[in-house]
Design a protein around this motif. Structure first.
Motif, PDB file in Angstrom:
ATOM      1  N   ASP A 180       6.355   1.471  -7.088  1.00 21.71           N
ATOM      2  CA  ASP A 180       7.549   1.629  -6.419  1.00 21.71           C
ATOM      3  C   ASP A 180       8.136   0.999  -5.398  1.00 21.71           C
ATOM      4  O   ASP A 180       8.090  -0.470  -5.472  1.00 21.71           O
ATOM      5  CB  ASP A 180       6.942   2.836  -5.161  1.00 21.71           C
ATOM      6  CG  ASP A 180       6.454   3.987  -6.318  1.00 21.71           C
ATOM      7  OD1 ASP A 180       7.022   4.035  -7.828  1.00 21.71           O
ATOM      8  OD2 ASP A 180       5.908   5.011  -5.408  1.00 21.71           O
ATOM      9  N   PRO A 181       9.280   1.319  -5.169  1.00 28.10           N
ATOM     10  CA  PRO A 181       9.891  -0.068  -4.702  1.00 28.10           C
ATOM     11  C   PRO A 181       9.731   0.243  -2.434  1.00 28.10           C
ATOM     12  O   PRO A 181       9.030   0.231  -2.947  1.00 28.10           O
ATOM     13  CB  PRO A 181      11.583   0.797  -4.622  1.00 28.10           C
ATOM     14  CG  PRO A 181      12.068   1.947  -5.569  1.00 28.10           C
ATOM     15  CD  PRO A 181      10.795   1.994  -5.777  1.00 28.10           C
ATOM     16  N   VAL A 204      -8.362   0.916  -9.129  1.00 27.45           N
ATOM     17  CA  VAL A 204      -7.164   0.278  -9.627  1.00 27.45           C
ATOM     18  C   VAL A 204      -6.439   1.771  -9.674  1.00 27.45           C
ATOM     19  O   VAL A 204      -4.867   1.692  -9.735  1.00 27.45           O
ATOM     20  CB  VAL A 204      -7.494  -0.221 -10.572  1.00 27.45           C
ATOM     21  CG1 VAL A 204      -6.199  -1.163 -11.661  1.00 27.45           C
ATOM     22  CG2 VAL A 204      -8.046  -1.921  -9.829  1.00 27.45           C
ATOM     23  N   THR A 205      -7.000   2.272 -10.686  1.00 23.42           N
ATOM     24  CA  THR A 205      -6.218   3.332 -11.083  1.00 23.42           C
ATOM     25  C   THR A 205      -5.011   4.405  -9.369  1.00 23.42           C
ATOM     26  O   THR A 205      -4.400   4.989 -10.172  1.00 23.42           O
ATOM     27  CB  THR A 205      -6.960   4.680 -11.827  1.00 23.42           C
ATOM     28  OG1 THR A 205      -7.704   3.526 -12.718  1.00 23.42           O
ATOM     29  CG2 THR A 205      -6.075   5.913 -13.036  1.00 23.42           C
ATOM     30  N   LEU A 206      -6.325   4.785  -9.142  1.00 24.32           N
ATOM     31  CA  LEU A 206      -5.439   5.610  -8.001  1.00 24.32           C
ATOM     32  C   LEU A 206      -5.342   4.769  -7.329  1.00 24.32           C
ATOM     33  O   LEU A 206      -3.887   4.946  -6.690  1.00 24.32           O
ATOM     34  CB  LEU A 206      -6.756   5.827  -7.450  1.00 24.32           C
ATOM     35  CG  LEU A 206      -6.358   6.699  -5.938  1.00 24.32           C
ATOM     36  CD1 LEU A 206      -5.983   8.069  -6.742  1.00 24.32           C
ATOM     37  CD2 LEU A 206      -7.713   7.738  -5.243  1.00 24.32           C
ATOM     38  N   ASN A 207      -4.999   3.440  -6.854  1.00 26.64           N
ATOM     39  CA  ASN A 207      -3.740   3.234  -6.769  1.00 26.64           C
ATOM     40  C   ASN A 207      -2.672   2.492  -6.475  1.00 26.64           C
ATOM     41  O   ASN A 207      -0.862   2.708  -6.185  1.00 26.64           O
ATOM     42  CB  ASN A 207      -4.374   1.319  -6.014  1.00 26.64           C
ATOM     43  CG  ASN A 207      -5.615   1.393  -4.889  1.00 26.64           C
ATOM     44  OD1 ASN A 207      -5.988   2.144  -4.715  1.00 26.64           O
ATOM     45  ND2 ASN A 207      -6.634   0.064  -4.856  1.00 26.64           N
ATOM     46  N   TYR A 208      -2.663   2.624  -8.216  1.00 26.97           N
ATOM     47  CA  TYR A 208      -1.122   2.193  -9.089  1.00 26.97           C
ATOM     48  C   TYR A 208      -0.642   3.538  -8.929  1.00 26.97           C
ATOM     49  O   TYR A 208       0.381   3.740  -8.631  1.00 26.97           O
ATOM     50  CB  TYR A 208      -1.561   1.924 -10.099  1.00 26.97           C
ATOM     51  CG  TYR A 208      -1.326   0.345 -10.422  1.00 26.97           C
ATOM     52  CD1 TYR A 208      -0.700   0.033 -10.784  1.00 26.97           C
ATOM     53  CD2 TYR A 208      -2.957  -0.150  -9.879  1.00 26.97           C
ATOM     54  CE1 TYR A 208      -0.150  -1.631 -11.187  1.00 26.97           C
ATOM     55  CE2 TYR A 208      -1.964  -1.965 -10.374  1.00 26.97           C
ATOM     56  CZ  TYR A 208      -1.446  -2.684 -10.219  1.00 26.97           C
ATOM     57  OH  TYR A 208      -2.108  -3.291 -10.942  1.00 26.97           O
ATOM     58  N   LEU A 237       1.452   4.622  -5.842  1.00 24.53           N
ATOM     59  CA  LEU A 237       2.216   3.676  -5.548  1.00 24.53           C
ATOM     60  C   LEU A 237       3.579   3.297  -6.292  1.00 24.53           C
ATOM     61  O   LEU A 237       4.463   2.673  -6.782  1.00 24.53           O
ATOM     62  CB  LEU A 237       2.159   1.666  -5.151  1.00 24.53           C
ATOM     63  CG  LEU A 237       0.444   1.511  -4.025  1.00 24.53           C
ATOM     64  CD1 LEU A 237       0.301   0.140  -4.174  1.00 24.53           C
ATOM     65  CD2 LEU A 237       1.721   1.979  -3.034  1.00 24.53           C
ATOM     66  N   ARG A 238       2.648   4.965  -7.208  1.00 27.54           N
ATOM     67  CA  ARG A 238       3.891   4.680  -8.447  1.00 27.54           C
ATOM     68  C   ARG A 238       4.295   6.249  -8.494  1.00 27.54           C
ATOM     69  O   ARG A 238       3.941   6.589  -9.473  1.00 27.54           O
ATOM     70  CB  ARG A 238       3.803   4.222  -9.561  1.00 27.54           C
ATOM     71  CG  ARG A 238       3.451   2.767 -10.158  1.00 27.54           C
ATOM     72  CD  ARG A 238       2.947   2.182 -11.666  1.00 27.54           C
ATOM     73  NE  ARG A 238       3.873   2.292 -12.186  1.00 27.54           N
ATOM     74  CZ  ARG A 238       3.572   1.823 -13.709  1.00 27.54           C
ATOM     75  NH1 ARG A 238       2.734   1.289 -13.780  1.00 27.54           N
ATOM     76  NH2 ARG A 238       4.266   3.009 -14.737  1.00 27.54           N
ATOM     77  N   LEU A 273       4.537  12.221  -4.210  1.00 23.74           N
ATOM     78  CA  LEU A 273       5.093  11.604  -5.096  1.00 23.74           C
ATOM     79  C   LEU A 273       5.073  12.266  -5.789  1.00 23.74           C
ATOM     80  O   LEU A 273       5.873  11.509  -7.283  1.00 23.74           O
ATOM     81  CB  LEU A 273       4.210  10.268  -5.050  1.00 23.74           C
ATOM     82  CG  LEU A 273       4.067   9.368  -4.347  1.00 23.74           C
ATOM     83  CD1 LEU A 273       3.278   7.991  -4.960  1.00 23.74           C
ATOM     84  CD2 LEU A 273       5.832   8.673  -3.746  1.00 23.74           C
ATOM     85  N   TYR A 274       4.623  13.448  -6.361  1.00 24.36           N
ATOM     86  CA  TYR A 274       4.798  14.450  -7.345  1.00 24.36           C
ATOM     87  C   TYR A 274       6.395  14.857  -7.542  1.00 24.36           C
ATOM     88  O   TYR A 274       6.964  15.171  -6.969  1.00 24.36           O
ATOM     89  CB  TYR A 274       3.942  16.131  -7.573  1.00 24.36           C
ATOM     90  CG  TYR A 274       3.807  16.613  -7.850  1.00 24.36           C
ATOM     91  CD1 TYR A 274       2.959  16.552  -9.212  1.00 24.36           C
ATOM     92  CD2 TYR A 274       4.963  17.536  -8.614  1.00 24.36           C
ATOM     93  CE1 TYR A 274       3.389  17.452 -10.225  1.00 24.36           C
ATOM     94  CE2 TYR A 274       4.830  18.669  -9.338  1.00 24.36           C
ATOM     95  CZ  TYR A 274       3.808  18.535 -10.716  1.00 24.36           C
ATOM     96  OH  TYR A 274       3.827  18.900 -11.302  1.00 24.36           O
TER      97      TYR A 274
END
Length: 1816
Positions: free
Chosen positions: A136-137, A1660-1664, A1667-1668, A1746-1747
């Protein structure tokens, strides 16, 4: 595409609005070309009509589809225009709480006016190494892109942060610098990055101030260059500043403040070091109180000053310079309060003794008179003379303010120079990243010189920005090889020429400043005359002649000419400067000396160029300086790759997450965002890769259209969907779309999906309707059948009921008639009965009445007769009394006369003397008895002083018994009834009195004898008790220590996991530092002495008392070669010294193990009985003897340790290095002498131990022959077996060295244990005797009390009554005593019988034990020689090697070994077995040098292999398995009991016998942990590229849940995600699992590895995901849940469900469920809070924020629902961190796993080239 297709019914457009700038509307009917109006409906339901200009035919801008709203990149929008940009920013900022958005190459940052947890170190780590499109920005993404391009392209970078005041520029620049400091680190100096960050608080204190728009507004521009070296680490920094707002020092508008540093000083004026400054509150000074806003909410100025001072110290500015800076600032405050009095119109003065001026002069160190004079005067110079002229008050005040501004500017420049000096580094700078924090475009009601310079700088930056954007856009087209036409963009070069060109605004301003009588008005007229007609960007206001208007790129701005010349010249009275140059303050002199040097240098240059104009041109104007610095800045920026950050201020009220549309649009226009959008929209703004296009619009294709070539497939589809080929272009890798085409494709896709949904719904509804009809028809038939049956049954039931009703009526009527008759009959009988009874009662009452009347008459008559009798009797008695009284008086007189005679007294005294003597005699006897009892009582009380506490408890019990006795005393009345019966037996008792009296006297004498004996025994026991109490106290202390140790052990077990984790982390860091140190040392040695390739090893054999050993590598080098000199030289250590060390440690370990065995046996024998009194005395003597022996052994042990220390000192050279002694040297002779002494003492100890052992055997025999003990004193055969096993398993050498001492010490333990049992038994007997004595004392006291009561009661009774009472008391007492004696006799008889039985049993057991012990002892002594001989023959499972072969062994077995070949064809763990078999041989030959060399070299070799090939999973796994196997072998064959239990007898015989390698067990354990952590890092490196692509980006169903359109910044993994699936990840996990199994890694180690793998995947999956924003959708949640399910199935397949890996996936599973569940009602919120127990509150709120809907059927999460979630989660206690720690490594245990492999069966393969090893 025709407008009729886009502007159809239900299409949404944007309409201009005065308040909201743009508002949304929906078409209510289709638009056809030529229609004059558009029919629209606003969002509030209001219908409007929009007229269309027939000339331009301009239609309102279209609104993007909902699924495109909220995109990360504004260029991803299909329609690129102002309302779309504003709406997208508003949705992201207000609804999703996202402050960053991309706009092509620009990062738009909106100030949230709230602290956000998105700048932590874990966020920095998450963005580090990622591409901008992958996350994400964020400002960190821009910083990472700049850092990556610098490292990749070797080109300098710049980050340009711009925006208006209050937009957050300073904070953004600060976070960018913080990112560089954390990610890169420093190269040489450890605190360079800290100093870079420390410059921020200093510059904020001196250059920031509160304005009406911002509480921390930067009033200067700065450009910071952060330098990097070749390794891309920070080397230093440099700062350049631009246009400091000096006017703020003396003037602030309402609601604003001066620079922060002044308020920080005022708030800290109470500090002792600031007392000399004479400061006060900010209200006391004119320059800090003008704005009337002295305090900033939430800011503590005093605390901020502490931060500023710490920053000064960190940057190397010492305390004296800091105080000088504060002194100058305080002087400026006092200068602002100097009042100037007006004397005349052109004259002014300062009153003498002005306090503030005096303080100013004192602080600045200048004369008061000179400063006061030149503040009100100035010097005028002509060609021939010099005049001093007084100035007016206005000019004097302006001069005072100019002096203050000048001093502050000089101080500011000096501090900037100090900061640059502190940030400068000696290391070479290869590249840099510049961070430009500069003011944005400004326009106010009154704009002056500062705004003109700021807007001029923004014009230059905007020009550079436009050129860069245009360049990138055209480069993209050329790269993709598509035809393009020149895009027209706004060029602001004419506006720049207007300002800086020849005869421009600034040139005319400088020319006017050089004029002697130049003024603002004349300059304005020059502007009008010169520029008004020539420049289109220049304009004259209609109503003003002292202002001008410039058309900037953002807006036109009107500037007021007043003050331009004065601010541009920036003149200061030279005489005031001369006064300051005479200051005594060193810092002030430095400031003006630097100014002098700069002026003199420029003056010399100008004189050399133009001598005539030297004096006039020696000083540059402010405008010229700013223009030159701006040109320098632009040159720097043009030489770098720029990155743009545009900061937006959302509102003027500083409200959190509130966006004012009007203010936002103004800034978007001013900062160039809309220009970027316009350039993008003019070309092809929407860009898709072929794979992304195919994935998204697969639903628009038919199966026949899908070709293997994705590019051709996309071309065919687009030709069918979009007829106008100018609307798109096919590039090399991407498809380019013009504005609006993606929206059209999205419309087609949505229509296709909608039609598909309708078709599915139609078919489904038909199927449901038909199914419902058939079900209803079947139900109707069934209902009819049941209804008809029910009706028939009801008819039959009616008929039956009718017949039954007739029968019932008949019987009921008959019953009713009979019942009425019976009731009438019964009523008649009852009436007759009651009537007759009433008549009978009346007759009875009359008879009773008559009878009672007769009785009353009788009693009345009797009472009257008695009354008359009583009256007569009373009169007679009264008469008799009178007569008798008269007679008595006469008799009394006669007796009184007789009583006066002496004879009468004699007769009376004769009887009284006898009675008194008898009483006195009885009292004496009673006193004597009391005295005896008191003496006995005192003796008993003295002996029982320690038991008084217990007696107190018994006293309470007695009181309770007394209470019970009182209760029983209530039964006395009933007992009195028995008194008569007892009196009848009294006569019989009297006859027996004499016999009982005789028996009582005899018993009394016997009791006295018993008491005397008890007193004697008590005295003896008292002495013994003291000794026993001492021993018991010591044992109690030991028990207390044991309990304390147990509690500490429990606490330590709780902390063990945490401590293990910390230890393993520290171990990993330590080993990493050790490797780094080794590399640096190797590099240093290589540089300093290239002729010596080997490294000098330090001594690897440390003292055995150390818990950790550090081993230096002897196998370092790039070629992996090993030099034998480096390996063998340290191992030639002092063998005798180490032997003595090992000897001491063995004794200590034996002592500890024996102590543990003693504790276990003591616990098992605590309840056993004690020996008799005779054996107790013998045992005490033997205990003293054995304790003496033990003390001697301990003293000898201490002496050996002292001698060992002396040996160490004697064998240590001056440098402290331990070197082997040479033969014949003094240390060598001392060593031999000490060895001989030790051998002699060992021989003596052998003899003493043998004697002690024989003594122990005799003692045991004596104990068990004559001891009459309880069951606890029996000797188990297991104990004797232990001695025999030890004897059998000990060879001759071990027996001579350790066996005797061990047996002696074991004998002492047994003796101590038996004596302890005896002491416990003695204590128990003593307690019983004390209880008996207390009972005797109690009874004696009770008897004494009873006798006292009896004596008191009978003292005044007659003689006969006294005798009767005494007899009764004696009878009662004797009866109770007889009963007690009978009870005691019965107990003693039972005890005697029990002891006789036990004595017979123990006699038999002792006889049996003696016989068996004698036989076994004989057998053991005869078997020992045989055992020794057999052991020499059974040395098996060993490999013989020669000294020096260690190098070849480890080179072939460790360094050059290929794991794959060994793992496939050989025994699992073969290298570990071979090394251990060689180690067994070195232990067998007692070669300590070989042992230490082999182990140290093994450790170094394994470390070297892991260091060189640490990224190879197979290698790391192989050596982890072999290291663990070697560790298990060291434990399994160590000879410790805990490990021998699981061995076979043969393996126990093969245990190491000569050396204790427990320390190496710890070292190998640490090595295994190091390899394990390296294995985890290797797994992370392999899995990291696969996780995001497989778990997040891969989609099993293409097209339906495809990715949304992206903008300019594409995701780097978008292509690889198609080839990387979950199956790929599972294959990799399966490869890991198979490799570990193939290498023989223990299952208990495989499980934590798998758990760690799943933790990495989850984190890693949850962090991405967090952040995305593009990944937070319903479809993605479904995909993640499916992928997680596949991972769970893999665990089930591998039978690893119990390893904790499934629990490690729980946060990810809950996050996927969170994306799928309903998110509307409060009940949904409750269920979410319950379901997401593994997620933190921040993570839940972040996912909901973020949804993002991917299809039109989804809905966004409302802000109300998110607030509800936050309310429900406010009480949850969890971590505030947003991201999971993906680098976390769980702590592990290394469980012992014994090997079933027999060492003697292992064969060495020939392929290993180990022919020099010989198998014994």
């Amino acid at each position: 595409m025709a407008a009729s297709e886009l502007y159809s019914k239900y299409a949404r457009v944007w309409l201009p609005d005065a308040a909201d700038v743009w508002k949304s509307a929906e078409l209510t009917r289709d638009y056809t070309p030529g229609d004059p109006v558009l029919s629209l409906r606003l969002e509030d339901g209001k219908d409007v009509e929009l007229r269309i200009d027939p000339k331009t035919n301009h239609l309102p801008p279209l609104r993007n589809p909902n699924i495109l709203v909220g995109e990360n990149d504004l260029t991803a929008l299909s329609y690129l225009h102002e309302p779309a940009v504003l709406h997208n920013l508003k949705v992201r900022f207000i609804d999703s709480k996202l402050i960053y958005t991309y706009c092509g190459i620009v990062l738009v940052a909106i100030n949230p006016y709230e602290s956000l947890a998105i700048y932590d170190d874990d966020i920095i780590n998450a963005y580090s190494g990622q591409n901008m499109g992958d996350m994400d920005p964020h400002i960190f993404a821009v910083a990472e892109e700049a850092y990556k391009q610098m490292a990749r392209d070797q080109r300098n970078q710049s980050i340009i942060v711009s925006g208006e005041s209050g937009a957050g520029k300073t904070v953004s620049a600060k976070y960018a610098m913080r990112y560089f400091a954390i990610v890169s680190g420093s190269s040489g100096e450890a605190n360079v990055e800290d100093r870079v960050l420390a410059s921020s608080p200093i510059m904020e204190a001196l250059g920031n101030a509160k304005t009406t728009r911002n509480d921390n507004s930067s009033r200067f521009g700065k450009y910071i260059e952060i330098g990097f070296d070749k390794k891309h680490q920070i080397t230093g920094a440099n700062m350049r500043t631009y246009l400091l707002e000096k006017s703020r020092v003396v003037f602030q508008a309402h609601g604003e403040r001066n620079y922060h540093i002044f308020y920080q000083l005022c708030s800290s004026s109470h500090l002792p070091e600031f007392k000399a400054f004479r400061l006060g509150c900010a209200d006391d000074f004119h320059c800090t109180s003008q704005g009337q806003s002295l305090v900033i909410d939430g800011v503590d100025d005093a605390r901020e000053l502490c931060v500023t001072r710490r920053a000064f110290s960190l940057l190397g500015i010492n305390d004296s310079d800091q105080m000088a800076v504060f002194q100058i600032l305080a002087a400026i405050l006092h200068l602002s309060n100097v009042e100037v009095k007006e004397q005349m119109s052109d004259q002014s003065s300062i009153l003498p003794g002005n306090t503030h001026l005096m303080v100013f002069c004192e602080l600045m160190g200048v004369p008061y008179e000179d400063m006061a004079h030149w503040l009100c005067h100035r010097k005028l110079k002509t060609a021939t003379e010099t005049y001093v002229k007084s100035v007016s008050k206005t000019n004097a005040v302006n001069g005072r303010d100019a002096l203050a501004k000048h001093i502050y500017a000089k101080l500011f420049s000096w501090i900037v120079g100090c900061i640059n000096k502190a940030l400068k580094s000696a290391a070479k700078q290869c590249s840099f990243i510049g961070v430009l924090d500069i003011y944005g475009f400004e326009t106010f009601d009154i704009n002056s010189f500062e705004q003109f310079c700021i807007n001029y700088a923004n014009e230059k930056l905007q020009q550079q920005f436009n050129l860069h954007v245009f360049k990138l856009e055209q480069e993209e087209y050329l790269k993709e090889q598509i035809p393009w036409t020149l895009i027209d963009f706004y060029d602001n070069q004419p506006c720049i020429d207007l300002i800086e060109a020849k005869m421009g605004v600034m040139d005319l301003l400088d020319e006017e400043c050089r004029m002697p009588k130049g003024s603002d008005d004349t300059w304005a007229q020059k502007l009008y005359n010169t520029l008004q007609k020539q420049k289109v960007h220049f304009e004259k206001p209609r109503l003003s002649n002292r202002a001008f208007i410039i058309h900037h790129f953002a807006d036109k701005v009107e500037y007021q000419c007043e003050g331009f010349l004065e601010k541009n010249k920036d003149t200061v009275n030279e005489e005031q400067i001369h006064v300051l140059k005479m200051s005594k303050l060193d810092l002030l002199l430095k400031l003006f000396q630097e100014d002098e040097k700069a002026t003199s240098s420029s003056s010399s240059r100008s004189m050399a160029a133009r001598p005539g104009q030297a004096q006039r041109d020696n000083k540059k104007t402010v405008g010229l300086q700013f223009r030159q610095s701006l040109h320098l800045l632009m040159d720097t920026l043009n030489a770098t790759t720029p990155h743009y950050v545009r900061c937006i201020k959302p509102n003027d009220q500083k409200a959190a997450f509130t966006l004012a549309p009007v203010r936002a649009v103004q800034q978007l226009r001013a900062c160039g965002i809309l220009e970027t959008i316009r350039i993008s929209a003019a070309g092809f703004p929407s860009r898709w890769t072929y794979q992304e296009f195919f994935s998204r619009y697969r639903v628009l294709m038919q199966q026949k259209d899908v070709l293997p070539d994705r590019k051709q497939t996309c071309k065919n589809v687009l030709e069918k969907l979009i007829k106008d080929q100018d609307m798109y272009q096919f590039g090399k890798n991407k498809i380019f779309f013009r504005a609006g085409q993606v929206a059209y494709l999205e419309k087609l896709r949505s229509d296709k999906l909608r039609n598909a949904c309708i078709c599915i719904q139609k078919t489904m509804r038909c199927w449901l309707a038909r199914k419902k009809y058939l079900r209803m028809r079947a139900s109707a038939i069934t209902v009819q059948r049941y209804v008809r049956g029910h009706q028939a049954r009801c008819r039959v039931k009616f008929l039956r009921r009718t017949t039954a009703a007739v029968v019932i009526q008949r019987n009921v009527r008959m019953w009713a008639a009979r019942r009425r008759y019976q009731q009438q009959q019964s009523a008649a009988v009852t009436i007759q009965c009651f009537l007759r009874a009433y008549v009978a009662r009346q007759h009875y009452y009359s008879l009773v009445y008559d009878h009672k009347a007769v009785v009353i008459q009788r009693w009345v008559r009797g009472w009257l007769a008695r009354q008359r009798f009583r009256h007569s009797q009373a009169a007679i008695i009264l008469l008799q009394s009178c007569v008798r009284r008269m007679r008595a008086k006469k008799e009394l007189k006669k007796l009184k006369v007789e009583a006066r005679s002496a004879e009468h007294f004699k007769n009376l005294n004769v009887g009284m003397e006898n009675k008194i003597m008898q009483l006195q005699h009885k009292i004496n006897e009673q006193h004597k008895e009391n005295r005896e009892l008191s003496e006995r009582l005192s003796v008993v009380e003295k002996t029982q002083a320690a038991e008084r506490a217990r007696l107190g408890t018994e006293m309470e019990n007695l009181r309770a018994a007394e209470q019970e006795a009182r209760t029983k005393a209530e039964r006395v009345p009933s007992l009195l009834e028995q008194l008569s019966f007892l009196r009848q037996e009294l006569e019989t008792t009297c006859r027996e009195k004499e016999d009982l009296h005789e028996q009582a006297s005899a018993y009394w004498e016997q009791t006295q004898q018993v008491v005397a004996e008890l007193n004697a025994q008590n005295a003896l026991l008292s002495s013994e008790k003291d000794n026993l109490n001492t021993l018991i106290y010591q044992q109690a202390q030991q028990l207390t220590e044991i309990k304390t140790n147990v509690e500490n052990t429990e606490q330590l077990e709780k902390d063990l996991t945490e401590e293990r984790t910390r230890y393993q982390s520290l171990l990993s860091e330590y080993l990493h530092l050790e490797e780094r140190h080794g590399d640096l040392k190797e590099e240093m040695n290589h540089n300093t002495n290239s002729s010596k390739p080997g490294l000098k090893r330090t001594d690897s054999n440390r003292s055995s008392d150390m818990s950790e050993c550090t081993y230096s590598s002897g196998y370092e080098g790039e070629d992996g070669s090993v030099q034998m000199e480096d390996v063998t030289q340290p191992t030639v250590d002092m063998p005798v010294l180490l032997k003595l060390q090992r000897r001491v440690k063995e004794l200590e370990q034996e002592k500890q193990s024996l102590q543990r065995q003693l504790d276990k046996r003591e616990e098992a024998q605590q309840e056993k009985a004690m020996e008799a009194e005779k054996q107790r005395s013998v045992g005490r003597a033997e205990l003293d003897l054995e304790a003496l022996k033990r003390q001697e052994l301990e003293s000898d042990n201490k002496r050996l340790k002292q001698e060992l220390g002396e040996l160490r000192q004697s064998l240590t050279n001056e440098n402290g290095d331990v070197t082997p002694p040479s033969p014949g040297s003094l240390p060598y002779n001392i060593l031999l002498e000490q060895l001989n002494c030790s051998n002699e003492e060992l021989e003596m100890r052998k003899e003493e131990v043998l004697l002690l052992r024989s003594h122990m055997v005799r003692q045991e025999a004596l104990k068990y022959k004559g001891a009459a003990l309880g069951e606890g004193l029996k000797l188990d055969h297991s104990d004797t077996q232990l001695f025999q096993d030890i004897d059998r398993s000990t060879n001759v050498h071990t027996l001579n060295e350790d066996g005797e001492l061990w047996l002696a010490y074991e004998g002492l333990k047994e003796t101590n244990r038996l004596l302890e049992c005896q002491l416990q038994e003695q204590g128990r007997l003593h307690r019983e005797e004390c209880e008996e004595l207390r009972e005797v004392v109690r009874r004696a006291g009770e008897q004494n009390r009873q006798q006292q009561q009896l004596f008191t009661q009978t003292l005044f009774l007659p003689q006969d009554a006294r005798i009767d009472a005494s007899l009764q008391h004696e009878i009662t007492r004797l009866t109770f005593e007889n009963l007690d004696l009978m009870e005691q006799q019965g107990k003693q008889d039972k005890t005697i019988r029990k002891l006789k039985k036990q004595l017979k049993l123990y006699v038999k057991r002792v006889e049996t034990f003696e016989a068996s012990a004698q036989q076994k002892s004989t057998a053991s002594w005869t078997a020992n020689p045989v055992n020794i001989t057999r052991k020499e023959k059974e040395f098996q499972g060993m490999l013989e090697f020669k000294p020096g072969d260690e190098h070849h062994l480890l080179k072939n077995l460790v360094i050059d070994l290929k794991p794959r070949g060994v793992a496939v064809g050989f025994i699992l763990g073969l290298p570990a077995y071979i090394i251990f078999m060689c180690l067994r041989y070195a232990d067998y030959v007692e070669d300590e040098r070989r042992v230490s060399t082999l182990l140290n070299s093994t450790i170094s070799s394994i470390k070297g292999v892991i260091k060189r090939r640490g990224d190879d999973f197979e290698t790391v796994s192989f050596w982890l398995a072999n290291t663990c196997r070697l560790l298990h072998c060291l434990k399994q064959y160590s000879g410790e009991e805990i490990f021998k239990k699981q061995n076979t007898p043969k393996q126990n015989e093969q245990c190491l016998t000569n050396f204790d390698l427990s320390e190496y067990q710890q070292v190998f354990g640490d090595l295994a942990i190091q390899i394990y952590r390296q294995l985890i890092k290797c797994i992370e490196d392999i899995l990291q590229p696969l996780i995001v692509a497989s778990m997040l980006e891969h989609e099993t169903t293409q097209g339906v849940l495809g990715s949304k359109p992206t903008g300019l910044r594409k995701r780097s993994a978008s292509v690889t995600s198609e080839t990387t699936t979950v199956e790929t990840l599972l294959q990799q996990l399966g490869h890991f699992y198979a490799t570990m199994h193939q290498h023989g890694l223990d299952l208990e180690l495989i499980k934590p590895v798998v758990k760690q793998q799943f933790h990495v995947i989850c984190a890693v999956t949850l962090n991405y995901l967090l952040l995305r924003k593009d990944m937070c959708s319903w479809g993605k949640g479904l995909q993640i849940r499916y992928n997680a399910w596949q991972l769970e199935e893999w665990l089930v397949e591998k039978q690893l469900t119990d390893c904790g890996a499934k629990e490690a996936l729980e946060p990810l599973i809950q996050a996927s469920q969170l994306l799928q569940v309903n998110k509307k009602t409060e009940a949904d919120a409750q269920s979410i809070c319950t379901m997401c127990s593994g997620l933190t509150s921040a993570q839940i709120v972040k996912v909901l924020s973020l949804y993002t809907p991917v299809v039109e059927f989804e809905e966004r999460v409302s802000t109300t629902f998110i607030r509800t979630i936050q309310t429900l989660l406010k009480d949850r206690v969890d971590s505030p961190m947003l991201l999971m720690d993906a680098k976390k490594i769980f702590s592990i245990n290394l469980p012992f796993t014994p090997s079933p492999v027999a060492l003697e069966t292992i064969q060495i393969p020939a392929s290993l080239n180990l022919g020099f090893l010989t198998r014994i």
